[in-house]
Design an enzyme around this catalytic site. Sequence first.
Site, PDB file in Angstrom:
ATOM      1  N   SER A 151       0.901   1.416 -25.464  1.00  0.00           N
ATOM      2  CA  SER A 151       0.340   1.316 -24.125  1.00  0.00           C
ATOM      3  C   SER A 151      -0.579   0.089 -24.045  1.00  0.00           C
ATOM      4  O   SER A 151      -0.155  -1.003 -24.403  1.00  0.00           O
ATOM      5  CB  SER A 151      -0.391   2.613 -23.793  1.00  0.00           C
ATOM      6  OG  SER A 151      -0.645   2.690 -22.422  1.00  0.00           O
ATOM      7  N   ASP A 317       9.721   7.388 -20.261  1.00  0.00           N
ATOM      8  CA  ASP A 317       8.469   6.713 -19.874  1.00  0.00           C
ATOM      9  C   ASP A 317       8.719   5.911 -18.602  1.00  0.00           C
ATOM     10  O   ASP A 317       9.412   4.909 -18.615  1.00  0.00           O
ATOM     11  CB  ASP A 317       8.030   5.787 -21.022  1.00  0.00           C
ATOM     12  CG  ASP A 317       6.715   5.068 -20.749  1.00  0.00           C
ATOM     13  OD1 ASP A 317       6.181   5.177 -19.621  1.00  0.00           O
ATOM     14  OD2 ASP A 317       6.211   4.406 -21.674  1.00  0.00           O
ATOM     15  N   HIS A 350       5.396   8.715 -21.049  1.00  0.00           N
ATOM     16  CA  HIS A 350       4.627   7.659 -21.703  1.00  0.00           C
ATOM     17  C   HIS A 350       3.863   8.176 -22.925  1.00  0.00           C
ATOM     18  O   HIS A 350       3.752   7.488 -23.935  1.00  0.00           O
ATOM     19  CB  HIS A 350       3.658   7.064 -20.667  1.00  0.00           C
ATOM     20  CG  HIS A 350       2.822   5.960 -21.206  1.00  0.00           C
ATOM     21  ND1 HIS A 350       3.364   4.793 -21.699  1.00  0.00           N
ATOM     22  CD2 HIS A 350       1.478   5.836 -21.352  1.00  0.00           C
ATOM     23  CE1 HIS A 350       2.374   3.997 -22.107  1.00  0.00           C
ATOM     24  NE2 HIS A 350       1.244   4.605 -21.914  1.00  0.00           N
TER      25      HIS A 350
END
Lengths: 374, 197
Positions: A151, A317, A350
């Site tokens: 991320s 995601d 995610h």
Amino acid sequence: MSEDERFGLNKGVRLMGPVKLDNGAELVPVDFAYETYGEINEARDNAILICHALTMDQYVASKHPATGKDGWWTSMVGEDKPIDTSRFCVICINVLGSCLGSSGPASVDPASGNQYGMDFPVITIADMVRAQAILLDHLEIETLAAVIGGSMGGMQALSWASIFPDRVRSAIVIAATARHSAQNIAFHEVGRQAIMADPNWQGGNYYEGDAAPAKGLSVARMAAHITYMSEEGLTEKFGRNLQDRDAKSFGFGADFQVESYLRHQGSTFVDRFDANSYLYITRAMDYFDLAEAHDGVLAKAFTGTKTRFCLISFDSDWLYPTAESRQIVHALNAAGAAVSFVELSSPFGHDSFLLDAPDMNRIIDGFLKAGETS
Amino acid sequence: MSNLRPDLSIIANNVRDGARILDVGCGDGSLMAALRDTKKVDARGVEIEPSNVFAAVSKGLSVIQGDADTDLADYPDNGFDYAILSQTLQTTHRPDLVLDHLLRIGDRAFVSFPNFAYWRVRSSLLLGGRMPVTPHLPEGWHDTPNIHHVTIDDFRSFLKSRKVTVEGEWFLSGNKPRKGGLANLMAEHAVFLLRKS
């Protein structure tokens, strides 16, 4: 090396830097809160830097002092784990702008003697990386065996490889992007507006008072948390199940389990995170566009790179979808970089990268081991 | 390189030392690893199957999960000395476009494929009246990944119509090399080295 006071758990240091910021200012002094696991070798070339995500912290593999919970990536980091602390010296630094000990809006501004609040400079992902480099200089680590992040951590890993190509032998970039999309920015703006709409926020000057903008921060977290999951994951976990009741209440309590879950996520988050830090770090992510400084051509951010790259995405995601990772792969190919990429299957959106994923473990283990022999 | 599949062995023996190669459909990376270790080749791979990508990355290879039909467009022109497509051509949706990309990306291309005009294949269809199942074509009609069967003569005329130069050709039957005579009938497998004219 174990006597070296610079290494170990719960470390903190104030360095004079300065960090030259993208907004033109200089930040000095700079506080760093960090942890290291495993021993640095004599050649000082076995260090791995783990860059954490938006609301994570340096407690990657040890108990969080505030929550008492295990580190956020214990499935990945430890002895005989893929990021093996018996082979590597693993470093995780609380990111600039955060609130777990490194300089951020809740830190005291030495110029005024008060907490910065909104006087803290607006920072970027590159600023975070340049700050981390100052700490690595202090630790006398010139070259990293690897920089790894998911991320926002992946954005930092990409920036590391771009800004300091000679200091990064390998980069592992998980569930990330080279540029924040309009949708990413939009979700962040919802969160920021929720914080700033909380009367307790008071233009960011809430540190002296009794109440922080907990309600606003909690709503920000709730909105963001939805983006970290997937419809499939939410349906599997909660469906339309009711929470502690047999029938709908015809009111606005948390009738549904998913509501109760989100409220819980929001309310526990405010105990461990500062609302102003949330503003600053989301802003840094929104400003992230690695190609911007390279005429909009991402490949130019990696021209001549010798770094080995490994990119991983997850099929569910939708925050940083596979297509974004593929764009990075495309650019790295165009730059002639050594790049591996795989899309993993997981229903958890995610956040999949934070969960125990055997396939992810396997590929990271293989990639790191291959890097040690080459 | 004796433990390589015979068609890969032929390719490996004919790649220049230190070359840059792109192996499209690289499987677990056996060819790439052999070329890296014996010829100091700078190798990159594309592979559709995730478990193969894991295996290749564990060998220290740079492999991207991707599809020859859709992902070759992302590669810049002339980025490689050789683009390699081994036993993959017949599985692609658009072999013609894949071949165009190979010759665009690489200065030269190696292409290997099972020959559908091999006599055992012919006799299976002619005498048995069933879709052929052979060591090189082991799957049944309904689950085979081989959706564009091709013969050596088909491939040659295709190359001619596209003005592609053949710089080398090798034939195998029963995993053993054989001469080019009657290749379309007698060869089970073919390897071509191609260059844009």
